[in-house]
Write a protein that holds these residues in place. Structure first.
Motif, PDB file in Angstrom:
ATOM      1  N   ARG A 254     -32.684  -4.961 127.317  1.00 46.52           N
ATOM      2  CA  ARG A 254     -32.953  -5.669 128.414  1.00 46.52           C
ATOM      3  C   ARG A 254     -34.059  -6.206 129.469  1.00 46.52           C
ATOM      4  NH1 ARG A 254     -31.815   0.881 129.553  1.00 46.52           N
ATOM      5  NH2 ARG A 254     -30.173   1.291 128.955  1.00 46.52           N
ATOM      6  N   ASP A 275     -37.880 -11.671 140.493  1.00 46.65           N
ATOM      7  CA  ASP A 275     -36.212 -12.250 140.388  1.00 46.65           C
ATOM      8  C   ASP A 275     -35.419 -10.639 139.223  1.00 46.65           C
ATOM      9  OD1 ASP A 275     -37.644 -12.967 138.254  1.00 46.65           O
ATOM     10  OD2 ASP A 275     -36.179 -14.445 138.829  1.00 46.65           O
ATOM     11  N   ASP A 276     -37.283  -9.424 139.416  1.00 44.50           N
ATOM     12  CA  ASP A 276     -36.281  -8.343 138.536  1.00 44.50           C
ATOM     13  C   ASP A 276     -34.808  -8.001 139.263  1.00 44.50           C
ATOM     14  OD1 ASP A 276     -37.208  -6.339 136.137  1.00 44.50           O
ATOM     15  OD2 ASP A 276     -35.501  -5.842 137.649  1.00 44.50           O
ATOM     16  N   PRO A 277     -33.801  -7.730 138.698  1.00 46.61           N
ATOM     17  CA  PRO A 277     -32.179  -7.336 139.411  1.00 46.61           C
ATOM     18  C   PRO A 277     -32.661  -6.537 139.655  1.00 46.61           C
ATOM     19  CG  PRO A 277     -32.174  -7.708 137.167  1.00 46.61           C
ATOM     20  CD  PRO A 277     -33.501  -8.167 137.403  1.00 46.61           C
ATOM     21  N   GLN A 278     -33.701  -5.142 139.268  1.00 39.88           N
ATOM     22  CA  GLN A 278     -33.985  -3.833 139.730  1.00 39.88           C
ATOM     23  C   GLN A 278     -34.266  -3.720 141.051  1.00 39.88           C
ATOM     24  OE1 GLN A 278     -33.769  -0.817 137.498  1.00 39.88           O
ATOM     25  NE2 GLN A 278     -32.625  -1.477 136.597  1.00 39.88           N
ATOM     26  N   GLU A 279     -33.845  -2.901 141.922  1.00 40.29           N
ATOM     27  CA  GLU A 279     -34.962  -2.555 143.138  1.00 40.29           C
ATOM     28  C   GLU A 279     -35.719  -2.387 143.558  1.00 40.29           C
ATOM     29  OE1 GLU A 279     -31.863  -0.958 146.348  1.00 40.29           O
ATOM     30  OE2 GLU A 279     -29.942  -2.822 145.292  1.00 40.29           O
ATOM     31  N   GLN A 282     -38.271  -4.590 143.850  1.00 42.43           N
ATOM     32  CA  GLN A 282     -38.910  -5.942 145.348  1.00 42.43           C
ATOM     33  C   GLN A 282     -39.533  -5.871 146.503  1.00 42.43           C
ATOM     34  OE1 GLN A 282     -34.444  -6.889 145.943  1.00 42.43           O
ATOM     35  NE2 GLN A 282     -34.356  -7.899 143.285  1.00 42.43           N
TER      36      GLN A 282
END
Ligand code: SF4
Ligand code: SF4
Length: 282
Positions: A254, A275-279, A282
């Motif tokens: 991960r 730029d972590d894909p988990q919302e 952000q």
């Protein structure tokens, strides 16, 4: 010159020239085949060092205990070196106070066979060193039985895994040997010992055991180097490496982090990526 002689020669030189105050390494194996830890402070004491890597302890643990004594040399296999890297990343050691004598590792032999951790070791060679004693060794073929058992464990449902975990951890007597031998478990007051407030019951019932092991697993996520010192120290034979490997694998998959293999890569749970894909980030 064989590896042990080369190691002794370099240790003697470092002590004679007073480049270090101590060399931490392995002593000659006992009848059980296990090498004790040796602390050499004179060239004469360095004569007892050996390059046999069958030492049950992770030597990085001892660096924390002598870090105020000055510059120290330490013999480091793959897992010792990875722990040293984690300790450097966490500002627990100063690089200039260390002289790392790297050594390729053939694994710890227990009861005539490689210990569980060593049988699936992925980094037998040190990932950080000042000089390498002898040649690097090839990574061993991982033990297929251990890999198969890991896979079977992963394929269980969450309820089945919980049941397996409960059965194993119900046997824990909370002696904390696993914590004591771990170089990366160094908090001055561990949460299990805190009394104001007391965070954890003193019994060894399953509920308290679970809290201890789950919180410890979270503390070690992304920091455990899978050396197996905890597993070997456990007096009741709990299969701690099965759980440690599972946590380490999850972190690799991960977060793309393999604990202690890259001094410049922050441990997985201490940083974030914009730029972590988990919302949530952000
Ligand atoms: S885990 Fe790897 S580097 Fe560490 S003692 Fe075992 S074989 Fe050696
Ligand atoms: S060494 Fe074994 S018995 Fe002791 S606290 Fe750790 S898991 Fe429990």
């Amino acid at each position: 010159m064989d590896r042990s002689e080369k190691l002794r020669q370099r240790a003697r030189e470092l002590l004679e020239k007073k480049e270090v105050v101590m060399v931490i390494g392995f002593g000659p194996p006992s009848d059980s085949g296990i090498s004790p830890v040796l602390f050499a402070t004179t060239p004469e004491e360095a004569e007892n060092l050996t390059a046999s890597t069958s030492c049950a302890q992770n030597l990085a643990n001892y660096l924390l205990k002598v870090r105020d004594r000055g510059r120290v040399a330490v013999v480091a296999r793959g897992c010792d070196a990875r722990s040293i890297t984690v300790l450097l990343q966490e500002n627990q050691l100063k690089r200039e106070n260390l002289h790392i004598l790297g050594i390729g590792c053939e694994g710890v032999i227990e009861n005539g066979r490689k210990s569980t951790a060593c049988a699936v070791c992925r980094h037998p060679n040190p990932t950080i060193y000042d000089e390498l004693i002898g040649e690097p060794v090839p990574a061993p073929e991982p033990d297929p039985e251990i890999l198969k058992a890991d896979q079977e464990f992963e394929q269980l449902s969450p309820d089945e895994r919980w049941e397996r975990l409960s059965a194993e951890l119900d046997r824990c007597i909370r002696c904390y040997a696993c914590r004591q031998v771990c170089p990366n478990c160094y908090c001055p007051v561990c949460f299990v010992d805190a009394s104001m407030p007391q965070l954890l019951g003193r019994t060894h019932n399953l509920s308290d055991n679970m809290v201890y092991h789950i919180i410890r697993a979270l503390h070690m996520a992304g920091r455990c180097v899978e050396c197996g010192a905890c597993h070997r120290a456990c007096p009741v034979g709990i299969d701690l490496m099965r759980f440690n490997r599972r946590v380490a694998k999850t972190v690799r998959e991960r977060f793309g982090c393999d604990a202690g293999t890259d001094l410049n890569q922050a441990p997985a749970l201490t940083g974030f990526k914009p730029d972590d894909p988990q919302e949530f980030i952000q």
